[in-house]
Design a protein around this motif. Structure first.
Motif, PDB file in Angstrom:
ATOM      1  N   ALA A  67       0.761  -6.616   4.411  1.00  0.00           N
ATOM      2  CA  ALA A  67      -0.150  -6.214   5.492  1.00  0.00           C
ATOM      3  C   ALA A  67      -1.255  -5.659   5.506  1.00  0.00           C
ATOM      4  N   PHE A  68      -1.679  -5.008   4.447  1.00  0.00           N
ATOM      5  CA  PHE A  68      -2.971  -4.153   4.274  1.00  0.00           C
ATOM      6  C   PHE A  68      -3.713  -5.114   3.139  1.00  0.00           C
ATOM      7  N   LYS A  69      -3.584  -6.328   2.922  1.00  0.00           N
ATOM      8  CA  LYS A  69      -4.264  -7.106   1.854  1.00  0.00           C
ATOM      9  C   LYS A  69      -5.906  -6.749   1.802  1.00  0.00           C
ATOM     10  N   ASP A  70      -6.485  -6.632   3.026  1.00  0.00           N
ATOM     11  CA  ASP A  70      -7.893  -6.385   2.857  1.00  0.00           C
ATOM     12  C   ASP A  70      -8.268  -4.920   2.668  1.00  0.00           C
ATOM     13  N   ASP A  71      -7.388  -3.942   2.696  1.00  0.00           N
ATOM     14  CA  ASP A  71      -7.662  -2.754   2.104  1.00  0.00           C
ATOM     15  C   ASP A  71      -7.510  -2.358   0.885  1.00  0.00           C
ATOM     16  N   SER A  72      -8.643  -2.492   0.038  1.00  0.00           N
ATOM     17  CA  SER A  72      -8.568  -2.607  -1.472  1.00  0.00           C
ATOM     18  C   SER A  72      -8.264  -0.928  -2.065  1.00  0.00           C
ATOM     19  N   GLU A  73      -8.513  -0.012  -1.378  1.00  0.00           N
ATOM     20  CA  GLU A  73      -8.185   1.157  -1.839  1.00  0.00           C
ATOM     21  C   GLU A  73      -6.867   1.458  -1.628  1.00  0.00           C
ATOM     22  N   PHE A  74      -6.124   1.368  -0.639  1.00  0.00           N
ATOM     23  CA  PHE A  74      -4.632   1.468  -0.096  1.00  0.00           C
ATOM     24  C   PHE A  74      -4.025   0.546  -1.035  1.00  0.00           C
ATOM     25  N   THR A  75      -4.366  -0.681  -0.966  1.00  0.00           N
ATOM     26  CA  THR A  75      -3.587  -1.572  -2.006  1.00  0.00           C
ATOM     27  C   THR A  75      -3.590  -1.272  -3.541  1.00  0.00           C
ATOM     28  N   THR A  76      -4.551  -0.329  -3.683  1.00  0.00           N
ATOM     29  CA  THR A  76      -4.594  -0.034  -5.226  1.00  0.00           C
ATOM     30  C   THR A  76      -3.729   1.077  -5.584  1.00  0.00           C
ATOM     31  N   THR A  77      -3.632   1.760  -4.548  1.00  0.00           N
ATOM     32  CA  THR A  77      -2.569   2.902  -4.678  1.00  0.00           C
ATOM     33  C   THR A  77      -1.030   2.600  -4.618  1.00  0.00           C
ATOM     34  N   LEU A  78      -0.874   1.494  -3.653  1.00  0.00           N
ATOM     35  CA  LEU A  78       0.289   0.993  -3.488  1.00  0.00           C
ATOM     36  C   LEU A  78       0.714   0.276  -5.038  1.00  0.00           C
ATOM     37  N   LYS A  79       0.019  -0.302  -5.601  1.00  0.00           N
ATOM     38  CA  LYS A  79       0.224  -1.174  -6.724  1.00  0.00           C
ATOM     39  C   LYS A  79       0.587  -0.124  -7.794  1.00  0.00           C
ATOM     40  N   LYS A  80      -0.188   0.910  -7.804  1.00  0.00           N
ATOM     41  CA  LYS A  80       0.022   1.955  -8.981  1.00  0.00           C
ATOM     42  C   LYS A  80       1.353   2.627  -8.827  1.00  0.00           C
ATOM     43  N   SER A  81       1.621   2.783  -7.408  1.00  0.00           N
ATOM     44  CA  SER A  81       3.121   3.469  -7.137  1.00  0.00           C
ATOM     45  C   SER A  81       4.040   2.668  -7.414  1.00  0.00           C
ATOM     46  N   MET A  82       3.943   1.289  -7.305  1.00  0.00           N
ATOM     47  CA  MET A  82       4.969   0.299  -7.497  1.00  0.00           C
ATOM     48  C   MET A  82       5.125   0.183  -8.994  1.00  0.00           C
ATOM     49  N   GLU A  83       4.078   0.309  -9.880  1.00  0.00           N
ATOM     50  CA  GLU A  83       4.162   0.363 -11.356  1.00  0.00           C
ATOM     51  C   GLU A  83       5.008   1.563 -11.875  1.00  0.00           C
ATOM     52  N   ASN A  84       4.611   2.585 -11.075  1.00  0.00           N
ATOM     53  CA  ASN A  84       5.473   3.960 -11.444  1.00  0.00           C
ATOM     54  C   ASN A  84       6.915   3.750 -11.340  1.00  0.00           C
ATOM     55  N   ARG A  85       7.162   3.122 -10.094  1.00  0.00           N
ATOM     56  CA  ARG A  85       9.032   3.140 -10.026  1.00  0.00           C
ATOM     57  C   ARG A  85       9.424   2.092 -10.864  1.00  0.00           C
ATOM     58  N   LYS A  86       8.808   0.949 -11.410  1.00  0.00           N
ATOM     59  CA  LYS A  86       9.261   0.165 -12.438  1.00  0.00           C
ATOM     60  C   LYS A  86       9.329   0.958 -13.654  1.00  0.00           C
ATOM     61  N   GLU A  87       8.545   1.547 -14.114  1.00  0.00           N
ATOM     62  CA  GLU A  87       8.739   2.427 -15.126  1.00  0.00           C
ATOM     63  C   GLU A  87       9.872   3.563 -15.214  1.00  0.00           C
TER      64      GLU A  87
END
Length: 530
Positions: free
Chosen positions: A348-368
Motif C-alpha cells: 500500500a505504501f510502496k512509494d514511501d521509502s522511509e515507512f517501508t524501510t521501517t516495516l522491513k526491519k520490523s518484519m526481519e525482527n519478527r522472523k528473528e
C-alpha cells in the motif's frame, strides 16, 4: 529522551538470548477519539448493573448487555432505587419490565432438508446479514453505516477476526459488495473508535481481536485489483499504529508492544482491568476466588482479545485458568499476523521509502523472534514465548501454523511442523486446537474453522498438499455429518469423537455460524475439484 531509550535498548541487547524482565509502565492514554465519549452499560447503570449480572438474571451475561432499555437510564435507576425497598421487589421482573430482551440470531432458522450443506450455507447469508444500523443512544450497539454479517446465536453484532473467515465464503458466493461493505464498516470503526473493537458493542471498546483487517483487504484485492490497497491504505496504517502504540518510546512493555533483544514485538492487551461486562459474573467470581486483582482481570480480557478465550496457551501451568497470564506472553499467531499486516503495508505504501524501510526491519525482527525464541528445535514447532520469565510457554497448539500461513519459515521448519501435526494434532474430524484437555473451548477435543483454514493454507504454502487435503476432507465430512444430523452449522466441532456434534466451552454451542459457513464453502469449492 530518544538517546536514553536507545542506550537502554543497546544494554538489553547485550543480554545473551534473554528478554529483559521489567515491570510494566502505566498505560499510555490514547489520543482523543470518539472512544472517549462512548459510555458502557456498567457506567450507565452502576450498582444495578453489577446486581443484575451477579445475581444471574440471565444464564448468559451477554444477554443483559445486549438488552435495549425501554426508558432513559436515569429513569430506570430512579425506579430501581424506589422499588428495591419494597419487600415484594423482584429483580428479574424489574429487568423484563424495563428492558427489551434480545433474540438469538438464526437459532430458529428452519433448514430445508432437501438442500445440500453448501446450498444451506448460501441460503443462510441473508439470515445472518444486518443492514446499516439505526442510531439508538440507549443501545450498546455501535452503529455501522453499511451491511454486514454476524456470526449467529448469541453473537448479534459483527466480530473482527470472524469476519475474515466469513468473507472467504462470501467470496465463493460472489458477494463482493458485501465484503467491501464490511471493510468500509471496519474503516469507519478505525476512524471513529480509533481501532477495530472485538465487536461493534460499547462494552468491547477496550480491546480488539487478532488483526486480520489486512488479510481482508488482500482478499478483496485478489478479485478487484490493487486499487483496493490504495482505498484502504490509511485505515491500514491507523490499524498498525494502534497495535504499535508506544513502540517508538518504550523500553518496557506497554499496551500491545514489548521491547525485546530482537526489537519490538506484540502481545494481546486489553486496556480494561475490571470484569468483562458480557461475562461479569464469571470474571468477578474467578478473580475473587483467587485474589487475582486487576492483573488477572486484564489477563482475562486480553485472552478474549486473542480470540482464544480460553486456552491452555495463556495458563502458567498449562492447565488451569487460575494461572492465566496472557499479557506476559508474546504469541506466535499475533506476531505472524503483524508480519502479514506489515507485508500488506509494503504494497500500500510502496512509494514511501522511509515507512517501508521501517516495516522491513520490523518484519526481519519478527522472523528473528521466531527462530531465536519461538522455534522448538526438539519438537519442530513454534511456541509462544513468555517475556517475563524469558522462556517458551511449553504449550503446543495450532498457533504453530501461523508462520507457515505468512511464509515466514524455512522449508525445513515447515516440514517439521507438518510432521508434528500428522503425529499429534491430526484427528478424525480435522486438526485439534491443542492436545490439552483443560475443559476450555480452545483446547482438545475442539476444532475450529479458522484454525483449519490457517493450517491448510500454511501447509499448501510449503508443498504439503496431501496432508492439507486430508485435513480439508475430514473437516468437510464432519461439517456435513453435523448438518445432516441437526440441520445446522455450528461455531466449533469435536474433531476427536465423531459421534458428537460439537465441543464445549464457556457458553453453549452457537449455531449459524459465520466462520464455519465461510471456511466450509471455501474448502468445499477448492478440494472437491482436486
Amino acid at each position: 529522551m530518544k538517546y536514553y531509550v536507545l542506550l537502554l535498548a543497546l544494554l538489553i541487547l547485550g543480554c545473551k538470548n534473554e528478554v529483559k524482565k521489567v515491570p510494566e509502565k502505566p498505560i499510555i492514554e490514547t489520543p482523543p477519539t470518539e472512544l472517549n465519549i462512548i459510555t458502557t452499560p456498567d457506567e450507565l447503570l452502576g450498582e444495578l448493573f453489577a446486581k443484575i449480572q451477579l445475581e444471574q438474571v440471565f444464564d448468559d451475561g451477554k444477554t443483559f448487555v445486549d438488552c435495549i432499555p425501554k426508558f432513559p437510564y436515569d429513569e430506570i435507576k430512579r425506579n430501581y432505587e424506589q422499588q428495591k425497598k419494597d419487600s415484594t421487589f423482584n429483580l428479574k421482573t424489574f429487568v423484563y419490565t424495563n428492558f427489551e430482551i434480545p433474540k438469538a440470531i438464526s437459532s430458529d432458522f428452519k433448514s430445508d432438508a432437501t438442500k445440500t450443506a453448501a446450498e444451506h450455507v448460501t441460503a443462510l447469508w441473508p439470515v445472518l446479514k444486518r443492514d446499516s444500523d439505526q442510531e439508538n443512544e440507549l443501545s450498546s450497539l455501535i452503529p455501522l453505516p453499511k451491511s454486514y454479517i454476524v456470526p449467529g446465536g448469541r453473537f448479534r453484532e459483527v466480530y473482527y477476526w470472524d469476519s475474515y473467515f466469513t468473507m472467504l465464503g462470501l467470496v465463493e458466493s460472489g458477494e463482493f459488495e458485501l465484503v467491501e461493505n464490511m471493510l468500509d464498516n471496519f474503516t469507519h470503526l478505525i476512524n471513529t473508535v480509533g481501532h477495530i473493537p472485538n465487536g461493534n458493542r460499547t462494552y468491547y471498546i477496550t480491546r480488539s481481536q487478532p488483526p486480520f483487517f489486512s488479510q481482508m483487504v488482500k482478499l478483496l484485492a485478489a478479485f478487484k485489483g490493487d486499487s483496493v490497497y490504495q482505498k484502504y491504505k490509511e485505515p491500514l496504517k491507523k490499524e498498525y499504529e494502534f497495535w504499535m502504540d508506544g513502540a517508538e518510546s518504550t523500553s518496557y512493555a506497554i499496551n500491545h508492544v514489548v521491547l525485546t533483544p530482537v526489537g519490538v514485538l506484540n502481545r494481546y492487551y486489553d486496556k480494561g482491568d475490571t470484569p468483562r461486562q458480557e461475562s461479569y459474573r464469571e470474571d468477578y467470581t474467578q478473580v475473587e476466588k483467587t485474589s487475582g486483582g486487576t492483573k488477572m482481570y486484564r489477563d482475562l480480557r486480553s485472552g478474549a482479545e486473542s480470540g482464544w478465550d480460553y486456552s491452555s496457551r495463556w495458563f502458567a501451568d498449562g492447565k488451569t485458568i487460575e494461572t492465566i497470564e496472557t499479557t506476559d506472553i508474546l504469541p506466535v499467531d499475533l506476531n505472524a499476523l503483524m508480519y502479514g499486516l506489515e507485508d500488506v503495508l509494503l504494497t500500500a505504501f510502496k512509494d514511501d521509502s522511509e515507512f517501508t524501510t521501517t516495516l522491513k526491519k520490523s518484519m526481519e525482527n519478527r522472523k528473528e523472534f521466531l527462530n531465536r525464541y519461538s522455534y522448538n528445535e526438539t519438537l519442530g514447532v513454534f511456541e509462544d514465548y513468555n517475556w517475563v520469565t524469558s522462556e517458551p510457554t511449553g504449550v503446543i497448539s495450532l498457533a504453530t501454523v501461523y508462520p507457515l500461513f505468512f511464509k515466514m519459515t524455512t522449508q525445513e521448519q515447515a516440514d517439521r511442523v507438518a510432521t508434528y501435526i500428522t503425529h499429534n494434532l491430526l484427528k478424525p474430524g480435522g486438526v485439534v486446537t491443542s492436545n490439552n484437555n483443560t475443559g476450555q473451548q480452545w483446547d482438545a477435543p475442539n476444532g475450529w474453522a479458522p484454525l483449519q483454514w490457517m493450517t491448510i493454507v500454511g501447509l499448501e504454502n510449503y508443498g504439503h498438499h496431501e496432508l492439507a487435503k486430508i485435513i480439508a476432507t475430514r473437516w468437510i465430512a464432519l461439517n456435513e455429518k453435523v448438518y445432516a444430523n441437526t440441520g445446522k452449522f455450528v461455531e466449533k466441532y469435536n474433531v476427536e469423537d465423531m459421534t458428537l456434534d460439537a465441543g464445549g466451552g464457556e457458553y453453549p454451542v452457537q449455531d449459524g455460524f459465520g466462520w464455519s459457513n465461510g471456511v466450509y464453502l471455501a474448502l468445499k469449492n477448492q478440494y472437491e475439484k482436486d
